[in-house]
Design an enzyme around this catalytic site. Structure first.
Site, PDB file in Angstrom:
ATOM      1  N   TRP A 101       0.812  -1.227   0.000  1.00 50.89           N
ATOM      2  CA  TRP A 101       0.000   0.000   0.000  1.00 50.89           C
ATOM      3  C   TRP A 101       0.839   1.268   0.000  1.00 50.89           C
ATOM      4  CZ3 TRP A 101      -4.344  -0.580  -2.107  1.00 50.89           C
ATOM      5  CH2 TRP A 101      -5.086  -1.747  -1.922  1.00 50.89           C
ATOM      6  N   ASP A 171      -1.403   6.418   6.415  1.00 48.23           N
ATOM      7  CA  ASP A 171      -2.543   5.574   6.039  1.00 48.23           C
ATOM      8  C   ASP A 171      -2.704   4.537   7.150  1.00 48.23           C
ATOM      9  OD1 ASP A 171      -4.237   3.646   4.991  1.00 48.23           O
ATOM     10  OD2 ASP A 171      -3.067   3.296   3.161  1.00 48.23           O
ATOM     11  N   LYS A 195     -12.035  -1.704   6.331  1.00 46.15           N
ATOM     12  CA  LYS A 195     -11.238  -2.700   7.039  1.00 46.15           C
ATOM     13  C   LYS A 195     -11.736  -2.830   8.485  1.00 46.15           C
ATOM     14  CE  LYS A 195      -9.118  -2.770   3.227  1.00 46.15           C
ATOM     15  NZ  LYS A 195      -7.896  -2.161   2.755  1.00 46.15           N
TER      16      LYS A 195
HETATM   17  C1  LIG Z   1      -7.423  -1.535   1.457  1.00 41.56           C
HETATM   18  C2  LIG Z   1      -6.371  -0.529   1.635  1.00 41.56           C
HETATM   19  C3  LIG Z   1      -6.235   0.585   0.777  1.00 41.56           C
HETATM   20  C4  LIG Z   1      -7.061   0.775  -0.474  1.00 41.56           C
HETATM   21  O1  LIG Z   1      -8.369   0.978  -0.252  1.00 41.56           O
HETATM   22  P1  LIG Z   1      -9.425   1.108  -1.451  1.00 41.56           P
HETATM   23  O2  LIG Z   1     -10.597   1.685  -0.729  1.00 41.56           O
HETATM   24  O3  LIG Z   1      -9.666  -0.246  -2.013  1.00 41.56           O
HETATM   25  O4  LIG Z   1      -8.881   2.058  -2.457  1.00 41.56           O
HETATM   26  C5  LIG Z   1      -5.258   1.509   1.061  1.00 41.56           C
HETATM   27  N1  LIG Z   1      -4.452   1.361   2.117  1.00 41.56           N
HETATM   28  C6  LIG Z   1      -4.531   0.301   2.949  1.00 41.56           C
HETATM   29  C7  LIG Z   1      -3.598   0.186   4.096  1.00 41.56           C
HETATM   30  C8  LIG Z   1      -5.498  -0.678   2.733  1.00 41.56           C
HETATM   31  O5  LIG Z   1      -5.572  -1.729   3.574  1.00 41.56           O
END
Ligand SMILES: *Cc1c(COP(=O)(O)O)cnc(C)c1O
Length: 361
Positions: A101, A171, A195
């Site tokens: 990511w 993030d 998540k």
């Molecule tokens: C799932 C995830 C993303 C991407 O999310 P989307 O909503 O599918 O674009 C980005 N960063 C992390 C850490 C993730 O687990």
């Protein structure tokens, strides 16, 4: 009804209590005479849902007053572009790459300016977190970026990097609200909610107010400016109303449970059950250096692809779902987010022990 233990990395398990409340309120929310899905986003009822969600999130994360909370759309991946569009004034940023990511985020940022990779764990397939205590932060960089919990590789950054005064952008999609955080150490702390917080379609971004300006990159569309959403309290256009409502229910559930300290204890207990088993197992082992292991995403392998596949297939039949590892890593991955009950992890460990007995000696 037969609900399974769902170890999916995302969209992922939600608290059953929240789903039951949503079910009860499906046809009529309060005394509104309609479902939340059917309401105007300008209605009193929805404004209250949105503002209460923000208030409760502020309580849960102890968000300082000089930070704004934005409810955005476009998923996590849209932030990979919005962050540079809004912050990369000098067209330079530092990225720490610890997995898929952060790598994707850095790749996207290259569209907008110079990306300096100041630390990476690529040499060992992102199975650890590099030392971040004394980094070569680029003097002209606008920010330092991390993905604090790498969902695919199963690592967590425990010691935040010394950014030498640059805003830290993090993030936290796959560890949102899983433990207490000190928001004041971040310039931006953000996550897609699917998540650990709610249904796909909402991204929550918490941003220090001095980082919200008109001084964005040229051609930045109105919808992509943090200022647009901040000035309009996340109601510039129609937000994903129903999804925000579910996030609000999850916040209430967490508050009732005792907040992030309480859920952190439970998360530590769940992770310990699984990691202790992995460390003593003869056929399964974890793939991440112990000190950097995630409490949320636990990748593991047998070292034998056929055996991995057999385990995944048997686990599915036993009601332990979505245990297959990410396609880029293979093996298995158990995501044990806030809403995964301790019983789910116990069931998984029992099943693994049984599988091990049947496949040794
Ligand atoms: C799932 C995830 C993303 C991407 O999310 P989307 O909503 O599918 O674009 C980005 N960063 C992390 C850490 C993730 O687990």
């Amino acid at each position: 009804m037969s609900r399974v233990f769902n170890f999916s990395a995302g969209p992922a398990v939600l608290p059953e209590e929240v789903l039951i409340t949503a079910q009860k309120e499906m046809l009529e929310y309060g005394a509104s005479g309609m479902s939340v899905m059917e309401m105007s986003h300008r209605s009193k009822d929805f404004e209250e849902i949105l503002f209460t969600a923000e208030k409760n999130l502020r309580t849960l994360m102890n968000i300082p007053e000089n930070y704004k909370v934005l409810f955005l759309q476009g998923g996590g991946c849209t932030q990979f572009a919005m962050i540079p569009m809004n912050l990369m004034r000098r067209k330079s940023a530092d990225y720490i790459i610890t997995g898929q990511w952060s790598k994707k985020a850095a790749q996207e940022a290259k569209i907008f300016g110079d990306v300096h990779v100041i630390a990476t764990s690529e040499d060992k397939n992102y199975s650890y977190v590099p030392d971040l205590s004394n980094l070569n932060v680029t003097p002209e960089s606008d920010y330092v970026y991390i993905c604090q919990n790498e969902t695919v590789h199963g690592t967590t950054i425990r010691e935040l990097p010394d950014t030498k005064g640059k805003p830290l952008v993090a993030d936290v999609s796959s560890m949102f609200l899983s433990e207490p955080v000190d928001v004041s150490r971040y310039g931006i702390i953000w996550g897609g909610v699917q998540k650990n917080v709610g249904p796909a379609g909402v991204t929550i971004l918490i941003i220090r107010d001095d980082l919200i300006t008109d001084d964005v990159l040229p051609f930045t569309p109105t919808m992509m400016k943090y200022k647009t959403h901040s000035e309009n309290k996340s109601l510039y256009n129609t937000p994903p109303c129903y999804n925000i409502y579910i996030c609000g229910l999850v916040f209430k559930w967490l508050l009732k449970l005792g907040g992030t300290e309480a859920i952190h204890k439970i998360n530590q207990e769940k992770a310990k059950l699984l990691y202790d088993y992995l460390d003593g197992s003869k056929i399964f082992h974890g793939t991440v250096e112990k000190k950097d292991r995630s409490l949320m995403n636990v990748p593991f392998v047998t070292g034998n692809k056929e055996l991995d596949a057999e385990f995944v297939a048997e686990a599915e039949k036993a009601g332990l779902r979505n245990i297959k590892g990410h396609r880029s890593v293979g093996g298995m991955r158990a995501s044990i987010y806030n809403a995964m009950p301790v019983e789910g992890v116990k069931a998984l460990v029992d099943f693994m022990a049984d599988f091990e007995r049947r496949h040794t000696n």
